[in-house]
Design an enzyme around this catalytic site. Structure first.
Site, PDB file in Angstrom:
ATOM      1  N   GLY A   1       5.698   8.497   1.003  1.00 56.17           N
ATOM      2  CA  GLY A   1       6.584   8.289   2.149  1.00 56.17           C
ATOM      3  C   GLY A   1       7.519   7.113   1.891  1.00 56.17           C
ATOM      4  N   HIS A   2       6.952   6.013   1.362  1.00 57.37           N
ATOM      5  CA  HIS A   2       7.803   4.859   1.039  1.00 57.37           C
ATOM      6  C   HIS A   2       8.808   5.211  -0.063  1.00 57.37           C
ATOM      7  CE1 HIS A   2       4.105   2.712   2.587  1.00 57.37           C
ATOM      8  NE2 HIS A   2       5.045   2.119   3.284  1.00 57.37           N
TER       9      HIS A   2
ATOM     10  N   ASP B   1       7.465   6.041  12.215  1.00 57.60           N
ATOM     11  CA  ASP B   1       7.359   5.025  13.271  1.00 57.60           C
ATOM     12  C   ASP B   1       8.649   5.084  14.082  1.00 57.60           C
ATOM     13  OD1 ASP B   1       4.794   3.508  12.549  1.00 57.60           O
ATOM     14  OD2 ASP B   1       5.863   3.576  10.659  1.00 57.60           O
TER      15      ASP B   1
ATOM     16  N   GLY C   1      11.264   4.555   8.205  1.00 56.11           N
ATOM     17  CA  GLY C   1      10.782   5.927   8.359  1.00 56.11           C
ATOM     18  C   GLY C   1      10.765   6.354   9.819  1.00 56.11           C
TER      19      GLY C   1
ATOM     20  N   ALA D   1       0.863  -1.198   0.000  1.00 54.34           N
ATOM     21  CA  ALA D   1       0.000   0.000   0.000  1.00 54.34           C
ATOM     22  C   ALA D   1       0.895   1.242   0.000  1.00 54.34           C
ATOM     23  CB  ALA D   1      -0.962   0.000   1.182  1.00 54.34           C
TER      24      ALA D   1
ATOM     25  N   GLN E   1       2.217  -8.687  13.690  1.00 54.91           N
ATOM     26  CA  GLN E   1       2.166  -7.362  14.299  1.00 54.91           C
ATOM     27  C   GLN E   1       0.747  -6.810  14.397  1.00 54.91           C
ATOM     28  OE1 GLN E   1       4.922  -5.854  11.118  1.00 54.91           O
ATOM     29  NE2 GLN E   1       3.816  -3.944  11.361  1.00 54.91           N
TER      30      GLN E   1
ATOM     31  N   SER F   1       0.730   7.928   5.616  1.00 54.85           N
ATOM     32  CA  SER F   1       0.567   6.599   6.184  1.00 54.85           C
ATOM     33  C   SER F   1      -0.413   5.826   5.322  1.00 54.85           C
ATOM     34  CB  SER F   1      -0.001   6.725   7.606  1.00 54.85           C
ATOM     35  OG  SER F   1      -0.533   5.480   8.021  1.00 54.85           O
ATOM     36  N   SER F   2      -0.171   4.514   5.179  1.00 56.79           N
ATOM     37  CA  SER F   2      -1.110   3.697   4.395  1.00 56.79           C
ATOM     38  C   SER F   2      -2.499   3.740   5.024  1.00 56.79           C
ATOM     39  CB  SER F   2      -0.619   2.259   4.331  1.00 56.79           C
ATOM     40  OG  SER F   2       0.700   2.226   3.836  1.00 56.79           O
ATOM     41  N   ARG F   3      -2.565   3.892   6.345  1.00 59.50           N
ATOM     42  CA  ARG F   3      -3.863   3.884   7.028  1.00 59.50           C
ATOM     43  C   ARG F   3      -4.649   5.184   6.837  1.00 59.50           C
ATOM     44  NH1 ARG F   3      -1.108   0.392  11.180  1.00 59.50           N
ATOM     45  NH2 ARG F   3      -2.198  -1.598  11.100  1.00 59.50           N
TER      46      ARG F   3
HETATM   47  O1  PAF Z   1       6.676  -0.042   9.155  1.00 62.06           O
HETATM   48  C1  PAF Z   1       6.174  -1.022   8.571  1.00 62.06           C
HETATM   49  O2  PAF Z   1       5.577  -0.906   7.489  1.00 62.06           O
HETATM   50  C2  PAF Z   1       6.260  -2.403   9.217  1.00 62.06           C
HETATM   51  O3  PAF Z   1       6.145  -2.319  10.605  1.00 62.06           O
HETATM   52  C3  PAF Z   1       7.514  -3.180   8.813  1.00 62.06           C
HETATM   53  C4  PAF Z   1       8.789  -2.499   9.311  1.00 62.06           C
HETATM   54  C5  PAF Z   1       7.579  -3.325   7.302  1.00 62.06           C
HETATM   55  C6  PAF Z   1       7.496  -4.586   9.430  1.00 62.06           C
HETATM   56  O4  PAF Z   1       6.401  -5.319   8.974  1.00 62.06           O
END
Ligand code: PAF
Length: 291
Positions: A42-43, A156, A153, A38, A67, A191-193
């Site tokens: 940012g990515h 987080d 990033g 997603a 997670q 953020s993806s969210r």
């Molecule tokens: O930041 C994220 O997108 C996730 O927590 C990560 C580091 C890819 C681990 O699944």
């Protein structure tokens, strides 16, 4: 037509390893950008940062089940592989590593990586499973890819510190690099969210980062930590964020507390917050230092 080299995709550890072996045989270095897909700008900034540190950039795309708690959004987490691969290719990423769940968590899997203490404060108080899942998957990705560098990033921020600690403690020879948070024009951290927000929620969400920015100004101009936090709580509430999980001012290196008074002069600190906009949980953080 694009003049980009088409991106390679490895869907299992064996294919990944033969690809990385060929790269290393040429004497080239590898940077890894772990993602859950997603992808957004940012990515892309993480990929750009990765290019500054290594010859070849690999992105992993894996929605990591460990997670997510049972009540969280694993099933509905946005997934868009075709678009992700196109974005990665355009960003000059050479390989996407897209393993299956059983590649990352073999049947009967019993092993978890826990970074003690720092995993159970702030985010960890509200999501106690989260950093165990993150440290477990990232250590496995590091072992599969064996990158020279990995980029995460600062959005987080606690995750970044935990991964640094984990890599150091496990003796993994990877340089963990943090990249500055990329924001929308109104200040909302990408953020993806954010895709979950309704139009009205999205408009109001700008108030979250604005409240933190204001707190940074207060702290840097000599207001107490307790006053800046109290003002931020009010402002975040007024922006329409219903439940505030935390607003905290902590040491930037280890997230230890700094008391309620003035921010110690010259100390690198971080303001961190999490709050709910409707059903969407937003997190953000910013650097802060009083001269
Ligand atoms: O930041 C994220 O997108 C996730 O927590 C990560 C580091 C890819 C681990 O699944």
């Amino acid at each position: 037509m694009s003049d980009r080299t088409p991106i390679d995709v490895a869907r299992n550890p064996a294919d990944l390893r033969s690809w990385t072996h060929a790269i290393r045989t040429k004497g080239q270095t590898i940077a890894l950008v772990p993602t859950m897909g997603a992808l957004h700008d940012g990515h892309m900034s993480l990929i750009a940062e990765a290019h500054r540190h290594a010859d070849v950039v690999i992105a992993s795309v894996f929605v990591n089940p460990t997670q997510f708690a049972a009540h969280e959004d694993l099933d509905t987490y946005p997934r868009a592989e075709a678009k992700d691969l196109e974005m990665l290719e355009n960003a000059g990423c050479a390989l996407a590593y897209c393993p299956s769940v059983t590649d990352m968590y073999p049947i009967g899997d019993k092993t978890r990586v826990t970074v003690e203490d720092i995993s159970f404060i702030l985010e960890g108080e509200f999501r106690p499973h989260f950093f165990i899942g993150v440290a477990t998957i990232v250590s496995r990705l590091f072992i599969h890819v064996m990158p020279d560098v990995a980029v995460f990033g600062e959005k987080d921020y606690q995750q970044l510190l935990i991964i640094r600690r984990m890599a150091k403690d496990l003796g993994l020879p990877v340089n963990v690099v943090g990249a500055t948070t990329i924001r929308e024009p109104d200040g909302l951290a990408m953020s993806s969210r954010n895709a979950y927000l309704s139009n009205t929620e999205r408009r109001n969400a700008a108030g979250f980062s604005q409240a933190l920015r204001h707190a940074v100004h207060q702290l840097e101009t000599g207001q107490s930590i307790s006053d800046a936090i109290a003002t931020a709580y009010d402002a975040i509430g007024q922006a329409g964020l219903g439940k505030i999980d935390y607003v905290a001012v902590r040491d930037a290196e280890d997230l230890s507390g700094l008391g309620d008074g003035l921010l110690p002069s010259g100390r690198k600190a971080r303001i961190l917050a999490a709050a709910w906009m409707g059903k969407t949980r937003l997190i953000d953080n910013m650097p802060v230092m009083r001269k």
